[in-house]
Design a protein around this motif. Structure first.
Motif, PDB file in Angstrom:
ATOM      1  N   VAL A 205       0.862  -1.173   0.000  1.00 26.17           N
ATOM      2  CA  VAL A 205       0.000   0.000   0.000  1.00 26.17           C
ATOM      3  C   VAL A 205       0.899   1.223   0.000  1.00 26.17           C
ATOM      4  N   GLU A 206       0.634   2.173  -0.855  1.00 25.86           N
ATOM      5  CA  GLU A 206       1.478   3.361  -0.928  1.00 25.86           C
ATOM      6  C   GLU A 206       0.633   4.571  -1.302  1.00 25.86           C
ATOM      7  N   PRO A 207       1.106   5.769  -0.948  1.00 25.58           N
ATOM      8  CA  PRO A 207       0.369   6.975  -1.323  1.00 25.58           C
ATOM      9  C   PRO A 207       0.249   7.072  -2.836  1.00 25.58           C
ATOM     10  N   ARG A 208      -0.875   7.529  -3.318  1.00 29.25           N
ATOM     11  CA  ARG A 208      -1.045   7.715  -4.750  1.00 29.25           C
ATOM     12  C   ARG A 208      -0.094   8.800  -5.237  1.00 29.25           C
ATOM     13  N   PRO A 209       0.296   8.779  -6.489  1.00 24.65           N
ATOM     14  CA  PRO A 209       1.198   9.808  -7.021  1.00 24.65           C
ATOM     15  C   PRO A 209       0.631  11.213  -6.815  1.00 24.65           C
ATOM     16  N   ARG A 210       1.535  12.157  -6.527  1.00 23.81           N
ATOM     17  CA  ARG A 210       1.108  13.529  -6.214  1.00 23.81           C
ATOM     18  C   ARG A 210       2.308  14.461  -6.237  1.00 23.81           C
ATOM     19  N   SER A 211       2.030  15.733  -6.206  1.00 22.96           N
ATOM     20  CA  SER A 211       3.061  16.740  -6.009  1.00 22.96           C
ATOM     21  C   SER A 211       2.704  17.575  -4.786  1.00 22.96           C
ATOM     22  N   ASN A 212       3.697  18.272  -4.274  1.00 27.16           N
ATOM     23  CA  ASN A 212       3.500  19.238  -3.186  1.00 27.16           C
ATOM     24  C   ASN A 212       2.899  18.640  -1.917  1.00 27.16           C
ATOM     25  N   ALA A 213       3.289  17.401  -1.587  1.00 21.47           N
ATOM     26  CA  ALA A 213       2.856  16.820  -0.320  1.00 21.47           C
ATOM     27  C   ALA A 213       3.665  17.432   0.826  1.00 21.47           C
ATOM     28  N   MET A 214       3.138  17.337   2.035  1.00 21.82           N
ATOM     29  CA  MET A 214       3.849  17.792   3.220  1.00 21.82           C
ATOM     30  C   MET A 214       4.519  16.601   3.893  1.00 21.82           C
ATOM     31  N   LEU A 215       5.798  16.747   4.208  1.00 21.04           N
ATOM     32  CA  LEU A 215       6.556  15.682   4.863  1.00 21.04           C
ATOM     33  C   LEU A 215       7.096  16.153   6.205  1.00 21.04           C
ATOM     34  N   ALA A 216       7.155  15.234   7.170  1.00 22.19           N
ATOM     35  CA  ALA A 216       7.798  15.499   8.458  1.00 22.19           C
ATOM     36  C   ALA A 216       8.325  14.177   9.001  1.00 22.19           C
ATOM     37  N   VAL A 217       9.468  14.219   9.678  1.00 26.70           N
ATOM     38  CA  VAL A 217      10.056  13.023  10.279  1.00 26.70           C
ATOM     39  C   VAL A 217      10.089  13.192  11.792  1.00 26.70           C
ATOM     40  N   LYS A 218       9.559  12.207  12.503  1.00 28.73           N
ATOM     41  CA  LYS A 218       9.547  12.235  13.960  1.00 28.73           C
ATOM     42  C   LYS A 218       9.685  10.809  14.481  1.00 28.73           C
ATOM     43  N   HIS A 219      10.595  10.602  15.435  1.00 29.73           N
ATOM     44  CA  HIS A 219      10.810   9.288  16.037  1.00 29.73           C
ATOM     45  C   HIS A 219      11.100   8.223  14.983  1.00 29.73           C
ATOM     46  N   GLY A 220      11.854   8.606  13.973  1.00 34.74           N
ATOM     47  CA  GLY A 220      12.234   7.649  12.951  1.00 34.74           C
ATOM     48  C   GLY A 220      11.146   7.294  11.969  1.00 34.74           C
ATOM     49  N   ARG A 221      10.049   8.025  11.983  1.00 42.60           N
ATOM     50  CA  ARG A 221       8.934   7.756  11.069  1.00 42.60           C
ATOM     51  C   ARG A 221       8.711   8.957  10.163  1.00 42.60           C
ATOM     52  N   LEU A 222       8.426   8.664   8.911  1.00 45.81           N
ATOM     53  CA  LEU A 222       8.097   9.696   7.935  1.00 45.81           C
ATOM     54  C   LEU A 222       6.590   9.831   7.853  1.00 45.81           C
ATOM     55  N   TYR A 223       6.100  11.059   8.047  1.00 46.56           N
ATOM     56  CA  TYR A 223       4.666  11.343   7.939  1.00 46.56           C
ATOM     57  C   TYR A 223       4.423  12.140   6.658  1.00 46.56           C
ATOM     58  N   LEU A 224       3.429  11.718   5.891  1.00 44.54           N
ATOM     59  CA  LEU A 224       3.101  12.361   4.620  1.00 44.54           C
ATOM     60  C   LEU A 224       1.641  12.784   4.637  1.00 44.54           C
ATOM     61  N   TYR A 225       1.406  14.066   4.387  1.00 43.29           N
ATOM     62  CA  TYR A 225       0.035  14.593   4.374  1.00 43.29           C
ATOM     63  C   TYR A 225      -0.261  15.299   3.057  1.00 43.29           C
ATOM     64  N   GLY A 226      -1.390  14.959   2.469  1.00 41.68           N
ATOM     65  CA  GLY A 226      -1.954  15.726   1.363  1.00 41.68           C
ATOM     66  C   GLY A 226      -1.099  15.826   0.126  1.00 41.68           C
ATOM     67  N   GLY A 227      -1.275  16.938  -0.586  1.00 43.48           N
ATOM     68  CA  GLY A 227      -0.654  17.150  -1.877  1.00 43.48           C
ATOM     69  C   GLY A 227      -1.710  17.473  -2.909  1.00 43.48           C
ATOM     70  N   MET A 228      -1.351  17.392  -4.178  1.00 45.47           N
ATOM     71  CA  MET A 228      -2.315  17.760  -5.208  1.00 45.47           C
ATOM     72  C   MET A 228      -2.010  17.081  -6.536  1.00 45.47           C
ATOM     73  N   PHE A 229      -3.079  16.975  -7.364  1.00 45.53           N
ATOM     74  CA  PHE A 229      -2.972  16.641  -8.772  1.00 45.53           C
ATOM     75  C   PHE A 229      -3.262  17.904  -9.568  1.00 45.53           C
ATOM     76  N   GLU A 230      -2.844  17.925 -10.796  1.00 49.00           N
ATOM     77  CA  GLU A 230      -3.091  19.079 -11.647  1.00 49.00           C
ATOM     78  C   GLU A 230      -3.447  18.608 -13.042  1.00 49.00           C
ATOM     79  N   ALA A 231      -4.455  19.238 -13.633  1.00 47.72           N
ATOM     80  CA  ALA A 231      -4.831  18.962 -15.019  1.00 47.72           C
ATOM     81  C   ALA A 231      -5.148  20.295 -15.672  1.00 47.72           C
ATOM     82  N   GLY A 232      -4.251  20.765 -16.532  1.00 52.79           N
ATOM     83  CA  GLY A 232      -4.446  22.088 -17.099  1.00 52.79           C
ATOM     84  C   GLY A 232      -4.447  23.116 -15.994  1.00 52.79           C
ATOM     85  N   ASP A 233      -5.524  23.891 -15.905  1.00 49.02           N
ATOM     86  CA  ASP A 233      -5.668  24.881 -14.844  1.00 49.02           C
ATOM     87  C   ASP A 233      -6.459  24.349 -13.657  1.00 49.02           C
ATOM     88  N   ARG A 234      -6.884  23.102 -13.739  1.00 51.36           N
ATOM     89  CA  ARG A 234      -7.681  22.532 -12.659  1.00 51.36           C
ATOM     90  C   ARG A 234      -6.776  21.778 -11.684  1.00 51.36           C
TER      91      ARG A 234
END
Length: 465
Positions: A370-399
């Protein structure tokens, strides 16, 4: 990331010329709604819960700014720059203000110091010793744009800005690059994005893949030098919009991003969800290959039951049993441009399969990755040896589609991603344009500064993203 109004291929005649001019300002004039925030949330790892923190007089709403945490004064969160856009897109401007959140007292303070960077977005900022070091970014208006490769230092003791003039050949102007501090005390710049005008109303974008080292000269206070480096190993493919964090072993971690490929009649955005690690000590890139879930059969033989670690274990177990699916969508914009978007989606309604006692294959015994779906501009943080990944975005044209899912990866085991918050399918809907020409303008960013025409005005002040 500075990729505003991506230029489509040139068409024929006056009709296409008019379409290009409309495209140029579409970010400002389109009736698609954009919402910016100045809310502050804290995630409690032990309780697996988000808390919205209400603090009076926060910075104005923005995005594409930078935020850095330092230990001074009981802990401080520093924010510089970024951009504001009203919901209807009619207002847009960059910030050049500097703010600090005092974590001990939970109070915001705007720090006014002359001589700082001009208004910009997509810049990068890191903590280096008792200073903040800022590099690059871009500024855009309805008439023109500019990318930067300047370097500034902010002294956390004197609260004063200074512009650095490193010797040597440094990076070309860009935004959205990797900027990280090595164990040896140097600063690494990798990749980024920029565009330049090749002829009237035609822009060419560049996804940089070069790498530089910014080093303070020993015994020469305030003297810095640029050096271009060429790491060995498995390097990331060219991309922009990637996210960066520092791993426990002082390696720099890079996740995801997007690679745009322009063809004669289409613009294809290939979004990514891969991991890379850069070891500054060895000057080498490594691909972040995950081991996969351990065999359930082996665990049963030891008389133990598999249990995901960390918060929200039930959700992690459910998500781990779902197979990711690749979905390819083609979106046709109003002017006929075909935009192809690739996603990795989790299959709904998985059924539990009996496991073979004769096969130790991780995929069959422990389930698919299981892995995060492809994206750009996600937020990353590392704490206690763990990587946390939140959000991000897809882009299509101007949408754009904004994500709100939440993942965790143990960087010591590097076995599999754990799902803390599932993706909400409702958030994947495209925002439709309205037919109204008189949409209400959103309230401006309180305390913001429209610096397109006023770069030299009094100081007032970024967010990777």
């Amino acid at each position: 990331m500075g990729k505003k109004g991506k230029k489509e291929k040139k068409g024929r005649g006056a009709e296409k010329t008019a379409a290009k001019m409309e495209k140029k300002v579409s970010k400002r004039s389109r009736k698609e709604e954009t919402f910016l925030y100045n809310e502050l949330y804290i995630y409690n790892i032990r309780k697996d819960s988000w808390t919205k923190v209400e603090i009076p007089s926060p910075p104005p709403r923005r995005c594409a700014h930078q935020a850095v945490v330092v230990p001074q004064g009981g802990g401080q969160l520093w924010i510089f720059g970024g951009e504001f856009a009203s919901p209807d897109g009619e207002q847009f401007y960059h910030y050049k203000d500097l703010w600090v959140l005092h974590l001990a007292t939970k109070t915001w303070e705007q720090v006014r110091s002359p001589g700082g960077p001009s208004g910009r977005s997509g810049h990068r900022m890191v903590a280096w010793k008792r200073q903040l070091i800022l590099f690059g970014g871009f500024h855009e208006s309805t008439r023109d744009y500019i990318y930067y490769n300047d370097v500034y230092a902010f002294d956390l003791d004197t609260f004063m800005w200074s512009k650095l003039s490193p010797s040597g050949t440094g990076p070309t102007p860009r935004s959205g690059c990797q900027m990280s501090v090595t164990p040896q005390g140097s600063i690494v710049i990798y990749g980024g994005y920029s565009k330049q005008r090749v002829k009237k109303d035609v822009d060419k974008g560049t996804q940089h893949s070069d790498m530089f080292l910014l080093k303070s000269e020993e015994g020469k206070e305030g003297r810095w030098v640029w050096t271009r480096i060429n790491p060995s190993g498995t390097k990331p493919t060219p991309r922009s919009g990637f996210s960066v964090a520092m791993a426990p072993n002082s390696q720099t971690l890079l996740f995801g991003g997007v690679c745009d490929e322009e063809e004669e009649e289409s613009l294809e955005g290939d979004f990514l969800n891969d991991l890379y690690f850069y070891d500054a000590t060895k000057n080498r890139w490594f691909a972040g290959q995950l081991k996969g879930p351990k065999s359930e059969k082996r665990k049963r033989r030891r008389g133990t039951k598999a249990e995901p670690e960390g918060a929200n274990k039930q959700e992690c177990e459910e998500a781990s049993a779902q197979a990711p699916l690749e979905v390819v969508r083609e979106v046709i914009t109003e002017d006929g441009t075909v935009v192809t978007i690739k996603q990795m989606l989790t299959a709904p309604g998985p059924s539990k399969q009996p496991q073979s006692d004769e096969d130790d294959s991780p995929e069959e015994a422990g389930g698919p990755l299981v892995e995060p779906r492809p994206r750009s501009n996600a937020m990353l943080a590392v704490k206690h040896g763990r990587l946390y990944l939140y959000g991000g975005m897809f882009e299509a044209g101007d949408r754009q589609v904004t994500l709100s899912d939440f993942y965790c990866l143990d960087l010591h085991k590097k076995d599999q991603w754990m799902v803390l918050v599932e993706a909400d399918p409702d958030t994947q809907e495209w925002l439709e344009e309205t037919d109204s020409e008189d949409s209400d303008a959103g309230e401006g960013a309180e305390g913001g500064e429209e610096d397109e025409e006023d770069e030299d005005s009094s100081e007032e002040d970024q967010g990777e993203y």
